[in-house]
Design a protein around this motif. Structure first.
Motif, PDB file in Angstrom:
ATOM      1  N   ARG A 190       0.835  -1.201   0.000  1.00 56.98           N
ATOM      2  CA  ARG A 190       0.000   0.000   0.000  1.00 56.98           C
ATOM      3  C   ARG A 190       0.877   1.262   0.000  1.00 56.98           C
ATOM      4  O   ARG A 190       0.562   2.250  -0.668  1.00 56.98           O
ATOM      5  CB  ARG A 190      -0.922   0.002   1.208  1.00 56.98           C
ATOM      6  CG  ARG A 190      -2.002  -1.065   1.138  1.00 56.98           C
ATOM      7  CD  ARG A 190      -2.972  -0.968   2.288  1.00 56.98           C
ATOM      8  NE  ARG A 190      -4.120  -1.859   2.084  1.00 56.98           N
ATOM      9  CZ  ARG A 190      -5.265  -1.741   2.697  1.00 56.98           C
ATOM     10  NH1 ARG A 190      -5.443  -0.768   3.564  1.00 56.98           N
ATOM     11  NH2 ARG A 190      -6.258  -2.576   2.460  1.00 56.98           N
ATOM     12  N   MET A 191       1.942   1.202   0.766  1.00 55.39           N
ATOM     13  CA  MET A 191       2.865   2.331   0.787  1.00 55.39           C
ATOM     14  C   MET A 191       3.466   2.545  -0.599  1.00 55.39           C
ATOM     15  O   MET A 191       3.547   3.688  -1.097  1.00 55.39           O
ATOM     16  CB  MET A 191       3.963   2.092   1.814  1.00 55.39           C
ATOM     17  CG  MET A 191       4.988   3.200   1.919  1.00 55.39           C
ATOM     18  SD  MET A 191       4.371   4.674   2.756  1.00 55.39           S
ATOM     19  CE  MET A 191       4.510   4.141   4.478  1.00 55.39           C
ATOM     20  N   ALA A 192       3.895   1.461  -1.229  1.00 55.71           N
ATOM     21  CA  ALA A 192       4.500   1.574  -2.560  1.00 55.71           C
ATOM     22  C   ALA A 192       3.506   2.130  -3.568  1.00 55.71           C
ATOM     23  O   ALA A 192       3.852   2.994  -4.395  1.00 55.71           O
ATOM     24  CB  ALA A 192       5.008   0.207  -3.009  1.00 55.71           C
ATOM     25  N   GLU A 193       2.264   1.650  -3.503  1.00 58.02           N
ATOM     26  CA  GLU A 193       1.250   2.138  -4.435  1.00 58.02           C
ATOM     27  C   GLU A 193       0.968   3.625  -4.212  1.00 58.02           C
ATOM     28  O   GLU A 193       0.817   4.392  -5.170  1.00 58.02           O
ATOM     29  CB  GLU A 193      -0.037   1.331  -4.270  1.00 58.02           C
ATOM     30  CG  GLU A 193      -1.130   1.695  -5.266  1.00 58.02           C
ATOM     31  CD  GLU A 193      -2.370   0.835  -5.119  1.00 58.02           C
ATOM     32  OE1 GLU A 193      -3.412   1.202  -5.692  1.00 58.02           O
ATOM     33  OE2 GLU A 193      -2.303  -0.201  -4.426  1.00 58.02           O
ATOM     34  N   SER A 194       0.923   4.043  -2.955  1.00 55.83           N
ATOM     35  CA  SER A 194       0.676   5.455  -2.661  1.00 55.83           C
ATOM     36  C   SER A 194       1.824   6.328  -3.146  1.00 55.83           C
ATOM     37  O   SER A 194       1.608   7.442  -3.644  1.00 55.83           O
ATOM     38  CB  SER A 194       0.477   5.647  -1.151  1.00 55.83           C
ATOM     39  OG  SER A 194      -0.675   4.969  -0.712  1.00 55.83           O
ATOM     40  N   ARG A 195       3.036   5.834  -3.012  1.00 55.93           N
ATOM     41  CA  ARG A 195       4.175   6.592  -3.532  1.00 55.93           C
ATOM     42  C   ARG A 195       4.088   6.740  -5.041  1.00 55.93           C
ATOM     43  O   ARG A 195       4.376   7.811  -5.591  1.00 55.93           O
ATOM     44  CB  ARG A 195       5.492   5.884  -3.143  1.00 55.93           C
ATOM     45  CG  ARG A 195       5.775   5.877  -1.653  1.00 55.93           C
ATOM     46  CD  ARG A 195       6.264   7.218  -1.146  1.00 55.93           C
ATOM     47  NE  ARG A 195       7.604   7.507  -1.604  1.00 55.93           N
ATOM     48  CZ  ARG A 195       7.939   8.484  -2.438  1.00 55.93           C
ATOM     49  NH1 ARG A 195       7.012   9.304  -2.900  1.00 55.93           N
ATOM     50  NH2 ARG A 195       9.188   8.675  -2.805  1.00 55.93           N
TER      51      ARG A 195
END
Length: 852
Positions: A199-204
């Motif tokens: 989720r963090m990677a997608e948000s970045r």
């Protein structure tokens, strides 16, 4: 009570869902079993917890089943001498002898004084059974161990106060600007990494800006837009400096949120306490619509003031938010630069970006519900918490979320389980949030407990705002008379923690725990705490365990997830003959000691078993499977048996938007002005004065936080570098270091046996990359290492990998490798935060090149 076995007739080529226990996170796994042998472990795609992924620790778990150093029979100590590295000279004994000796010793102690038993375990999944045993025995001396010395001391009290839950995490799905302070959220070394990481990677990828404040360029810092190196122990000052810019230079804050959802409008008098209604005792606010004071919850209140000064019954009063604005003026960016080494211009830039990204006043519709939208917030972790003033650090950082309204709303900081299908925080004293009693497992910071003369060895009675006070245990085992404890600890039961490796100053800890006359340890192998035991019971590996609720609701669960979920850890391999789940051994001990009826009552209470699933106090002969089946049916419904739970691997229940974004639906407020800190401090001062304790510090019991330096700041001379440790994705605490596959990974990691030093700093010291060096702490501990010269660390800091330096023969893969960071720490009650009970991990060292 027998160890549960693998189902008869099971296919000999099968994938079995289970849950990892190589670390705190408990990721969902599938284990491949062929012809009775577990050959592979990977992620379970059917579980929402870890997105079908599995880290190296989970992959390598299979090697623990076939560890040649496993304990497979009970052991008895024959060497009366105990100490660091002293050979216990264990000999194998029968189960009957081990149970008989243990039960007889415990019964004799209980008959005299049950308080003399210390029970310690960090087994999250089956912790209630250990607590129930201790309760039935009659002792409240129960501890999780060193994880509570410097882990979440400055996090968990704050999240309980503001979210009504143990832990909070970023709403990265809706966030546009995230600041991580001493936190690795989203990396494979943090809580729930395989759920949060993608989720963090997608948000970045979608454009969320990430700012990481950390002394070294951590895993998350390497992925950030901004890595901001900071002097260790100054995180609170950085937060206060940002608050000054937001409130006093830019005028950015969420006034409606502060008025409606915090106590920022409560009037405060010259003594720092609320101005109260003379009859009801409720705090007053100043209603600007009618220019008069009213009780804060009076329905006639139209527009409570959060600024200005007012006279009430002859008393000059100001709203708490006004006092906060004035308070943070003492932390202008120029002063904060001197404290933190972060340039004033950087502090102003980050504060401005943060305030702008908060989009104060904006709304968003989720599942048909319009909600406030605050797509900016701050998350923090062990970094700010492992210091002398941990609670003040946490309060200061939390205020960055509070003033912009980014608490339990889309885009903000979310409690993982504050509200649920049948629980939510309630309105506590003075209208402030109090956590639901259904999910509370620790001491709660609000309402604060009444301080009193200690009765327990961790003296929680002197820490009314802390969720635990684990760090005080060694002090009181050495000097119980100092805090009025009139009984000794005569026995200890220990399971799934390592009191020696994970605490501080192991030589002192060996002295501490060697003083206990009788120690029982449950273990897979002889590790450093087991080495001090008198009786050792062989415990199951997690791939041999049956734990129907591997992830308790209070933690290890994604906040922004469409489901509540409970995963079952089930055995995918039979344990070696004679090896049993430690809970089944406790059950047998309870029967032999004569406390089985009390044990049943405590299990009913702690598991919240409903009729008809409660245990009959007078009955004997419950099987382990029967007990776990009752737990399943009581919690999940009469049709959801243990067998059904094992077949599915995970139970899911839909979440409501009210559970994820609870703030808009709650009537209770969160603290912006911590008036109850003042009262708790007065209470502690009164009790410690009565006890004749003259050096108990209470300066941090204040309504608005201040930054104060750690003791290490007073240390000058050759010890001129702060030493920190860091985590790598394939190790957790001390448990994983003796795994052969993970050891292979460690040997291939260039920094594993190294000390990281800043390039410029190393140049001034005459140290080159690859030099052999000695690290020496102010406590006199010395260790060799290899210098690794890098630019990605603060120039005043040295860093080593965490929890290395094992010394026990029963762990040959880990023995003698790396630097034991915990051994560098100083254990002294003067270094313990007297509010949160955090043990200060701010330590100075000198690093010297070894001459050829």
């Amino acid at each position: 009570m027998a160890q549960p076995a693998i189902k008869s007739g099971i296919r000999e080529d099968v994938w079995i869902p289970t849950v990892c226990y190589m670390c705190f996170n408990g990721c969902a796994l599938l284990a491949h079993r062929v012809n009775g042998v577990v050959v592979k472990v990977e992620g379970n795609p059917d579980s929402p917890h870890s997105n079908g992924k599995c880290c190296a620790k989970g992959n390598a778990a299979v090697m623990g089943l076939y560890n040649p150093n496993r304990i497979t029979t009970p052991l008895k100590r024959t060497n009366p001498e105990k100490g660091l590295g002293v050979d216990p000279q264990f000999i194998p004994i029968s189960w009957e002898e081990a149970l008989s000796v243990t039960a007889a010793r415990l019964k004799e102690i209980r008959d005299r004084d049950p308080r003399r038993l210390l029970f310690t375990s960090f087994d999250i999944s089956t912790g209630p059974f250990g607590e129930a045993f201790a309760g039935a025995f009659g002792t409240h001396n129960v501890t999780s161990g060193p994880a509570g010395y410097f882990c979440g001391n400055g996090v968990h009290p704050i999240t309980w106060m503001n979210h009504g839950t143990f832990y909070a995490e970023p709403d990265v799905d809706h966030c546009k600007y995230l600041i991580l302070i001493g936190s690795q959220t989203g990396a494979a070394v943090h809580i729930n990494p395989l759920g949060m990481g993608p989720r963090m990677a997608e948000s970045r990828l979608k454009g969320m800006k990430l700012v990481v404040v950390d002394p070294m360029c951590s895993h998350m810092a390497s992925k950030a837009n901004d890595w901001i190196p900071i002097r260790p122990g100054t995180d609170g000052a950085f937060a206060l400096g940002m608050l000054d810019v937001l409130l006093n230079e830019l005028g950015i804050y969420d006034a409606p949120f502060i008025k409606q959802h915090t106590n920022g409008a409560y009037l405060v008098g010259p003594d720092g306490k609320y101005v109260r209604h003379p009859e009801t005792g409720k705090p007053l606010v100043w209603d600007t619509a009618i220019n008069t004071p009213l009780e804060f919850d009076d329905p006639k209140v139209i527009d409570p003031a959060i600024g200005g000064r007012f006279e009430v019954e002859g008393v000059q009063a100001a709203p708490g938010f006004q006092l906060l604005k004035e308070h943070v003026r003492a932390y202008p960016p120029e002063r904060v630069e001197e404290i933190t080494t972060i340039p004033a211009a950087t502090i102003r830039r980050i504060a401005g970006e943060y305030g702008e990204a908060a989009s104060i006043g904006s709304k968003i519709v989720i599942d048909g519900v319009e909600l406030p939208y605050r797509p900016a917030h701050v998350d923090w972790g062990r970094g700010p918490s492992s210091h002398k003033h941990a609670m003040a650090n946490g309060v200061a950082i939390q205020l960055l979320n509070t003033v912009i309204g980014a608490v339990d709303v889309p885009g903000g900081h979310l409690g993982i389980s504050g509200s649920g299908p049948d629980w939510e925080p309630y309105v506590g004293p003075d209208g402030l949030l109090a956590p639901s009693k259904d999910i509370c497992v620790f001491w709660q910071p609000y309402p604060p407990r009444k301080a009193k003369k200690p009765e327990l060895y961790e003296v929680p009675e002197l820490f009314p705002l802390a969720v635990y006070s684990r760090s005080m245990l060694p002090e009181n085992l050495l000097h119980p008379e100092r805090y009025g404890l009139d009984y000794p600890i005569e026995a200890m039961i220990q399971s799934r923690n390592n009191l020696m490796m994970q605490a501080a100053a192991p030589e002192l800890m060996a002295k501490v725990f060697s003083r206990i006359p009788f120690t029982v340890s449950f273990a897979n192998a002889v590790e450093s705490t087991t080495e001090l035991a008198d009786i050792v019971f062989p415990d199951t590996h997690f791939l041999e365990r049956l734990d129907p609720f591997a992830n308790p609701i209070r933690r290890s669960m994604l906040a922004n997830c469409e489901h509540w979920y409970w995963m079952v850890r089930q055995p995918v391999s039979d344990p070696p003959p004679g090896v049993r789940h430690w809970v089944s051994v406790l059950y047998d001990l309870a029967e032999r000691i004569g406390i089985l009826p009390e044990y049943h009552r405590m299990i009913n209470r702690l598991l919240k078993l409903k009729e008809p699933y409660q245990l009959d106090p007078e009955r004997t002969g419950y099987s382990y499977e029967d007990l776990m089946d009752r737990w399943c049916r009581s919690r999940l419904g009469p049709d959801y048996s243990l067998e059904h739970h094992m077949d599915t691997g995970v139970y899911k229940e839909p979440k409501d938007v009210r559970h994820v974004y609870q703030r808009s639906f709650l009537k209770c407020r969160i603290p912006l002005y911590h008036e109850f800190f003042i009262k708790a401090g007065e209470d502690v001062r009164r009790v410690t004065a009565e006890m004749g304790i003259k050096d108990w510090e209470t300066e941090d019991y204040e309504a608005l936080p201040n930054w104060r330096p750690c003791p290490a700041y007073e240390e000058k001379g050759a010890h001129n570098l702060f030493l920190i440790n860091y985590k790598v994705p394939y190790h957790a605490q001390s448990y994983t270091y003796d795994n052969v596959w993970l050891d292979d990974l460690t040997q291939g990691y260039p920094d594993a046996r190294s000390v990281l030093i800043n390039t410029d700093t190393a140049g001034r010291m005459g140290i080159a990359d690859g030099d052999d060096v000695v690290i020496e702490s102010t406590n006199g501990y010395r260790s060799r290492a290899i210098a690794r010269v890098v630019e990605t660390i603060h120039p005043e800091v040295a860093a080593i990998m965490g929890t290395q330096g094992h010394w026990v023969k029963g762990q040959p893969m880990a023995r003698g490798k790396g630097v034991h960071w915990n051994a560098m720490l100083v254990y002294d009650t003067k270094r313990i935060d007297k509010v949160s009970a955090a043990l200060d991990a701010c330590v100075k060292v000198k690093v010297e090149k070894i001459s050829p």
